[in-house]
Motif scaffolding. Structure first.
Motif, mmCIF file in Angstrom:
data_model
loop_
_atom_site.group_PDB
_atom_site.id
_atom_site.type_symbol
_atom_site.label_atom_id
_atom_site.label_comp_id
_atom_site.label_asym_id
_atom_site.label_seq_id
_atom_site.Cartn_x
_atom_site.Cartn_y
_atom_site.Cartn_z
ATOM 1 N N LEU A 15 0.815 -1.215 0.000
ATOM 2 C CA LEU A 15 0.000 0.000 0.000
ATOM 3 C C LEU A 15 0.849 1.266 0.000
ATOM 4 O O LEU A 15 0.413 2.307 -0.457
ATOM 5 N N SER A 16 2.058 1.171 0.526
ATOM 6 C CA SER A 16 2.909 2.353 0.648
ATOM 7 C C SER A 16 3.391 2.884 -0.695
ATOM 8 O O SER A 16 3.948 3.963 -0.769
ATOM 9 N N GLY A 17 3.168 2.114 -1.762
ATOM 10 C CA GLY A 17 3.665 2.528 -3.071
ATOM 11 C C GLY A 17 2.871 3.638 -3.733
ATOM 12 O O GLY A 17 3.330 4.254 -4.675
ATOM 13 N N SER A 18 1.693 3.935 -3.228
ATOM 14 C CA SER A 18 0.887 4.994 -3.837
ATOM 15 C C SER A 18 0.492 6.010 -2.778
ATOM 16 O O SER A 18 0.496 5.722 -1.582
ATOM 17 N N ARG A 19 0.131 7.178 -3.239
ATOM 18 C CA ARG A 19 -0.264 8.238 -2.315
ATOM 19 C C ARG A 19 -1.513 7.836 -1.527
ATOM 20 O O ARG A 19 -1.580 8.002 -0.312
ATOM 21 N N VAL A 20 -2.498 7.275 -2.227
ATOM 22 C CA VAL A 20 -3.729 6.831 -1.565
ATOM 23 C C VAL A 20 -3.417 5.718 -0.569
ATOM 24 O O VAL A 20 -3.937 5.712 0.554
ATOM 25 N N GLY A 21 -2.541 4.803 -0.958
ATOM 26 C CA GLY A 21 -2.153 3.708 -0.068
ATOM 27 C C GLY A 21 -1.474 4.203 1.189
ATOM 28 O O GLY A 21 -1.728 3.700 2.292
ATOM 29 N N ARG A 22 -0.600 5.203 1.044
ATOM 30 C CA ARG A 22 0.085 5.757 2.226
ATOM 31 C C ARG A 22 -0.920 6.370 3.190
ATOM 32 O O ARG A 22 -0.819 6.204 4.400
ATOM 33 N N TRP A 23 -1.907 7.090 2.644
ATOM 34 C CA TRP A 23 -2.936 7.678 3.503
ATOM 35 C C TRP A 23 -3.779 6.590 4.161
ATOM 36 O O TRP A 23 -4.152 6.713 5.327
ATOM 37 N N LEU A 24 -4.056 5.515 3.433
ATOM 38 C CA LEU A 24 -4.834 4.413 3.991
ATOM 39 C C LEU A 24 -4.095 3.771 5.167
ATOM 40 O O LEU A 24 -4.682 3.546 6.234
ATOM 41 N N VAL A 25 -2.804 3.514 4.995
ATOM 42 C CA VAL A 25 -1.998 2.952 6.091
ATOM 43 C C VAL A 25 -1.995 3.920 7.264
ATOM 44 O O VAL A 25 -2.157 3.527 8.424
ATOM 45 N N TRP A 26 -1.831 5.196 6.978
ATOM 46 C CA TRP A 26 -1.807 6.211 8.034
ATOM 47 C C TRP A 26 -3.125 6.201 8.814
ATOM 48 O O TRP A 26 -3.127 6.211 10.042
ATOM 49 N N LEU A 27 -4.246 6.156 8.090
ATOM 50 C CA LEU A 27 -5.558 6.170 8.745
ATOM 51 C C LEU A 27 -5.778 4.924 9.603
ATOM 52 O O LEU A 27 -6.292 5.023 10.724
ATOM 53 N N VAL A 28 -5.397 3.763 9.070
ATOM 54 C CA VAL A 28 -5.569 2.520 9.829
ATOM 55 C C VAL A 28 -4.734 2.568 11.107
ATOM 56 O O VAL A 28 -5.230 2.259 12.197
ATOM 57 N N CYS A 29 -3.493 2.973 10.987
ATOM 58 C CA CYS A 29 -2.622 3.053 12.175
ATOM 59 C C CYS A 29 -3.150 4.075 13.164
ATOM 60 O O CYS A 29 -3.124 3.852 14.375
ATOM 61 N N ALA A 70 -6.325 5.030 13.520
ATOM 62 C CA ALA A 70 -7.552 4.513 14.118
ATOM 63 C C ALA A 70 -7.257 3.463 15.186
ATOM 64 O O ALA A 70 -7.947 3.392 16.204
ATOM 65 N N LEU A 71 -6.232 2.651 14.958
ATOM 66 C CA LEU A 71 -5.872 1.611 15.912
ATOM 67 C C LEU A 71 -4.898 2.100 16.981
ATOM 68 O O LEU A 71 -4.502 1.339 17.861
ATOM 69 N N ASN A 72 -4.493 3.370 16.880
ATOM 70 C CA ASN A 72 -3.511 3.979 17.784
ATOM 71 C C ASN A 72 -2.240 3.133 17.850
ATOM 72 O O ASN A 72 -1.718 2.822 18.919
ATOM 73 N N ARG A 73 -1.749 2.766 16.664
ATOM 74 C CA ARG A 73 -0.523 1.967 16.551
ATOM 75 C C ARG A 73 0.528 2.790 15.835
ATOM 76 O O ARG A 73 0.202 3.640 15.002
ATOM 77 N N PRO A 74 1.793 2.556 16.109
ATOM 78 C CA PRO A 74 2.844 3.288 15.390
ATOM 79 C C PRO A 74 2.899 2.857 13.931
ATOM 80 O O PRO A 74 2.537 1.731 13.584
ATOM 81 N N LEU A 75 3.336 3.772 13.095
ATOM 82 C CA LEU A 75 3.535 3.450 11.686
ATOM 83 C C LEU A 75 4.746 2.539 11.548
ATOM 84 O O LEU A 75 5.693 2.647 12.322
ATOM 85 N N PRO A 76 4.737 1.663 10.550
ATOM 86 C CA PRO A 76 5.949 0.887 10.277
ATOM 87 C C PRO A 76 7.083 1.857 9.925
ATOM 88 O O PRO A 76 6.857 2.885 9.294
ATOM 89 N N VAL A 77 8.288 1.547 10.341
ATOM 90 C CA VAL A 77 9.421 2.450 10.141
ATOM 91 C C VAL A 77 9.597 2.853 8.672
ATOM 92 O O VAL A 77 9.721 4.043 8.377
#
Length: 82
Positions: free
Chosen positions: A4-18, A20-27
């Motif tokens: 998902l990190s390969g696209s702008r939309v994917g990066r935002w999706l990962v950001w939103l999921v993290c 919402a779950l109050n989890r750190p982003l992958p490094v």
């Protein structure tokens, strides 16, 4: 999540999921947000520049870095014109 990190939309999706779950982003994902070259990630982590990998903190750091980069570019462009 890496694919998902390969696209702008994917990066935002990962950001939103993290967020919402109050989890750190992958490094690697956090580094991508802050435009840190892959070969510099370890150095950045060692220096403590990424003290927090939580989405809100990474987003704020990315905004701050963008602002500093813009200011630097403006100063550099002004110096060239003189």
């Amino acid at each position: 999540m890496r694919f998902l990190s390969g696209s702008r939309v994917g990066r935002w999706l990962v950001w939103l999921v993290c967020r919402a779950l109050n989890r750190p982003l992958p490094v690697p994902h956090a580094a991508e947000w802050m435009r840190i070259p892959e070969h510099s990630v370890d150095q950045v982590l060692e220096t403590g520049a990424l003290k927090s990998l939580y989405p809100q903190d990474v987003l704020e750091a990315a905004r701050r870095m963008d602002r500093q980069r813009r200011e630097h570019d403006e100063r550099h462009a002004a110096g060239r014109r003189s």
